[in-house]
Scaffold this active site. Structure first.
Site, PDB file in Angstrom:
ATOM      1  N   LYS A  34      39.296  75.742  29.789  1.00 49.54           N
ATOM      2  CA  LYS A  34      40.074  76.884  30.274  1.00 49.54           C
ATOM      3  C   LYS A  34      39.672  78.056  29.371  1.00 49.54           C
ATOM      4  O   LYS A  34      40.497  78.702  28.727  1.00 49.54           O
ATOM      5  CB  LYS A  34      41.569  76.533  30.170  1.00 49.54           C
ATOM      6  CG  LYS A  34      42.494  77.450  30.920  1.00 49.54           C
ATOM      7  CD  LYS A  34      42.474  77.241  32.417  1.00 49.54           C
ATOM      8  CE  LYS A  34      43.401  78.236  33.095  1.00 49.54           C
ATOM      9  NZ  LYS A  34      43.182  78.315  34.545  1.00 49.54           N
ATOM     10  N   ASP A  86      41.384  73.860  36.300  1.00 50.81           N
ATOM     11  CA  ASP A  86      42.110  73.921  37.579  1.00 50.81           C
ATOM     12  C   ASP A  86      41.127  73.778  38.745  1.00 50.81           C
ATOM     13  O   ASP A  86      41.380  73.039  39.708  1.00 50.81           O
ATOM     14  CB  ASP A  86      42.953  75.201  37.686  1.00 50.81           C
ATOM     15  CG  ASP A  86      42.230  76.448  37.184  1.00 50.81           C
ATOM     16  OD1 ASP A  86      41.182  76.325  36.534  1.00 50.81           O
ATOM     17  OD2 ASP A  86      42.721  77.565  37.453  1.00 50.81           O
ATOM     18  N   ASP A 133      43.173  63.261  29.867  1.00 52.00           N
ATOM     19  CA  ASP A 133      44.267  62.340  30.175  1.00 52.00           C
ATOM     20  C   ASP A 133      44.666  62.498  31.643  1.00 52.00           C
ATOM     21  O   ASP A 133      44.800  61.521  32.382  1.00 52.00           O
ATOM     22  CB  ASP A 133      45.445  62.685  29.252  1.00 52.00           C
ATOM     23  CG  ASP A 133      46.597  61.714  29.388  1.00 52.00           C
ATOM     24  OD1 ASP A 133      46.339  60.513  29.554  1.00 52.00           O
ATOM     25  OD2 ASP A 133      47.757  62.164  29.346  1.00 52.00           O
ATOM     26  N   ASP A 164      43.222  60.042  35.345  1.00 57.58           N
ATOM     27  CA  ASP A 164      44.104  59.336  36.291  1.00 57.58           C
ATOM     28  C   ASP A 164      43.822  59.797  37.710  1.00 57.58           C
ATOM     29  O   ASP A 164      43.773  58.997  38.642  1.00 57.58           O
ATOM     30  CB  ASP A 164      45.585  59.588  35.951  1.00 57.58           C
ATOM     31  CG  ASP A 164      46.111  58.557  34.959  1.00 57.58           C
ATOM     32  OD1 ASP A 164      45.303  58.048  34.160  1.00 57.58           O
ATOM     33  OD2 ASP A 164      47.324  58.256  34.985  1.00 57.58           O
ATOM     34  N   TYR A 187      46.715  66.259  19.318  1.00 60.48           N
ATOM     35  CA  TYR A 187      46.820  66.379  17.864  1.00 60.48           C
ATOM     36  C   TYR A 187      48.294  66.396  17.467  1.00 60.48           C
ATOM     37  O   TYR A 187      48.686  65.896  16.417  1.00 60.48           O
ATOM     38  CB  TYR A 187      46.123  67.667  17.419  1.00 60.48           C
ATOM     39  CG  TYR A 187      46.287  67.967  15.951  1.00 60.48           C
ATOM     40  CD1 TYR A 187      45.596  67.216  15.004  1.00 60.48           C
ATOM     41  CD2 TYR A 187      47.127  68.992  15.522  1.00 60.48           C
ATOM     42  CE1 TYR A 187      45.750  67.475  13.657  1.00 60.48           C
ATOM     43  CE2 TYR A 187      47.273  69.255  14.173  1.00 60.48           C
ATOM     44  CZ  TYR A 187      46.588  68.498  13.250  1.00 60.48           C
ATOM     45  OH  TYR A 187      46.729  68.746  11.922  1.00 60.48           O
TER      46      TYR A 187
END
Ligand code: ATP
Length: 364
Positions: free
Chosen positions: A196, A228, A252, A256, A141
C-alpha cells in the site's frame, strides 16, 4: 537405514496428531522410493493438551531442541477450551517463529482437478501461485502475544507496523530466488510486490527495497500491485499470478482468500523459513470439530512435508530429497486427476487413513 538428518516432530493437538503421522508415513515412503535413507524423528511434546497436563505449553528445553534439528514439522496446536488465564490460546509455535526469525512464510495455492473450484472461469484450473508472507514483523510485530501494543487505558490502543531493511532485503531476495526456482519447473518466473505504497511510508519503504533488489534477477518479471487491487485480482484473474510477496497482515488475509479459491484449509500447506531454521506445518488449526473421527484431510500437512524435503535438499545439498518432494507433489496431482483422492472435506468418501493409503500405494 536412518540418515543423519533429524526432524523435530511436534504433533500437537486434535487433528494435528493424525496429519503429522500421515506426513511421516508419506515422507518415509518417498525417501525409500528414491533410495534415500529415512529421517530420524525426535518427538517434542507441546500444545494445549500438554499444557493441561503439565502447565507448560512446550516441554522443558523444547524450543532449543527444536532449533538444533535440521527441520521442524508441526501438526497443529491449540484447543479453544484450553487457554492461559488471560484468555489467549496456547501458541508455543508463535514463539518459535519469533525466536528463530522465521521471516519467509510460504503458502502455495494450486488448483487440482476434481477438487473444488470456486470460480466459474475454466482458467481457474490453471491457478498455481505462492504467497510469500513476511512473518516476523509488519503489523504482527505488535501482535498480542508479543506484548508490544501501546494500551492507553480504556481510551486508546496503538499497534505498530514495523518494516526493517534487514528483514525486507532477505524477504525479497528469498522471493526472487523462489520465483527463479519455480521458473525452472515451468512457471512463468514472475513476482509481484503487494503493498500500500501510495499511503504508508512503511509500505513505500518495502517497495523501494523490492525495486532495489529486482535488477539482480533479470530473468524474473517484477511487478507491483496495491493490496486492495490484489484482492480484486485474486478473484478476477488469479491464474495470472506466480509469486506474491507482502507484509505479514496482508499475507495473513490474502492467503486465506487465495486458499478458498482452490478448496479449503485441508489443502493449505505452509513453510516458515528463517536463516537457520525451517518450520513446516499445515496452515490449518487442530479442527476440534472433527478430531478423533478420521475426517481430516491430511494433504495440507503432506504437501508441507514435500516443502520440507525441498528445503532439506538445499540445506543438505542432496538432490534425492528434492526428487522425493517432486514424487509427493506428483502423487497428489495424479491422484486428483484420476479422481482417486476424494477427501471428506470436499464431500468425498475418504478420511485421513484412506487418503494416506491411496498416496502410499502411488509411492510404492
Ligand atoms: P487456528 O486458529 O488454530 O488456525 P481455526 O480456528 O482457524 O484454527 P481450524 O482448526 O483450521 O480453525 O478449522 C477451521 C475449519 O476448517 C473447521 O471447520 C475444521 O473442521 C476445518 N478444517 C481445518 N483443517 C481441516 C482438514 N485438514 N481437513 C478437513 N477440515 C479441516
Amino acid at each position: 537405514m536412518a540418515s543423519n538428518l533429524r526432524i523435530a516432530l511436534i504433533r500437537g493437538d486434535g487433528i494435528g496428531v493424525d496429519v503429522a503421522d500421515a506426513t511421516v508415513a508419506i515422507v518415509d515412503a518417498a525417501l525409500a522410493k528414491v533410495g534415500a535413507p529415512s529421517f530420524t524423528y525426535e518427538d517434542i511434546q507441546a500444545g494445549a493438551g500438554y499444557f493441561k497436563e503439565t502447565g507448560h505449553d512446550i516441554e522443558p528445553g523444547g524450543e532449543d531442541r527444536a532449533g538444533e534439528m535440521d527441520a521442524i514439522f508441526l501438526g497443529a496446536i491449540g484447543l479453544p477450551a484450553i487457554r492461559h488465564t488471560d484468555g489467549t490460546e496456547i501458541a508455543p509455535h508463535l514463539r518459535l517463529r519469533e525466536i528463530y526469525g522465521l521471516y519467509a512464510g510460504l503458502r502455495p495455492v494450486k488448483a487440482y482437478p476434481n477438487a473444488p473450484q470456486r470460480l466459474a472461469d475454466p482458467r481457474a484450473a490453471e491457478i498455481d501461485m505462492v504467497i510469500l508472507r513476511e512473518s516476523t514483523e509488519g503489523l504482527f510485530y505488535s501482535a498480542a502475544t508479543h506484548g508490544r501494543s501501546d494500551i492507553r487505558g480504556d481510551t486508546e490502543v496503538r499497534d505498530t507496523l514495523r518494516i526493517t531493511r534487514e528483514t525486507t532485503e532477505k524477504l525479497h531476495h528469498f522471493g526472487f530466488r523462489y520465483a527463479e526456482r519455480r521458473k525452472e519447473r515451468g512457471r512463468p518466473g514472475r513476482i509481484t510486490c503487494v503493498d500500500k505504497a501510495n499511503v504508508f511510508a512503511s509500505m513505500a519503504f518495502c517497495r523501494k527495497i523490492f525495486d532495489e533488489i529486482a535488477p539482480n534477477y533479470p530473468g524474473i518479471e517484477a511487478g507491483h500491485n496495491y493490496v486492495d487491487a490484489q484482492a480484486l485480482d485474486l478473484i478476477r484473474r488469479p491464474w495470472d499470478f506466480d509469486v506474491m510477496v507482502m507484509e505479514n497482515m496482508f499475507g495473513d488475509i490474502l492467503s486465506d482468500l487465495a486458499g478458498g479459491l482452490v478448496g479449503g484449509m485441508g489443502m493449505a500447506a505452509c513453510a516458515e523459513i528463517g536463516d537457520k531454521v525451517g518450520l513446516f506445518q499445515p496452515a490449518h488449526g487442530s479442527a476440534p470439530d472433527i478430531m478423533g473421527q478420521d475426517k481430516a484431510n491430511p494433504l495440507a500437512a503432506i504437501l508441507s512435508g514435500a516443502m520440507m524435503l525441498d528445503y532439506l535438499a538445499d540445506k543438505a545439498d542432496n538432490a534425492q530429497l528434492s526428487d522425493a518432494a517432486t514424487l509427493i507433489e506428483d502423487a497428489v496431482a495424479d491422484g486428483f486427476e484420476a479422481n482417486a483422492l476424494r477427501p471428506m472435506e470436499f464431500g468425498g468418501d475418504m478420511g485421513t487413513a484412506a487418503v494416506t493409503s491411496e498416496l502410499l500405494s502411488r509411492l510404492r
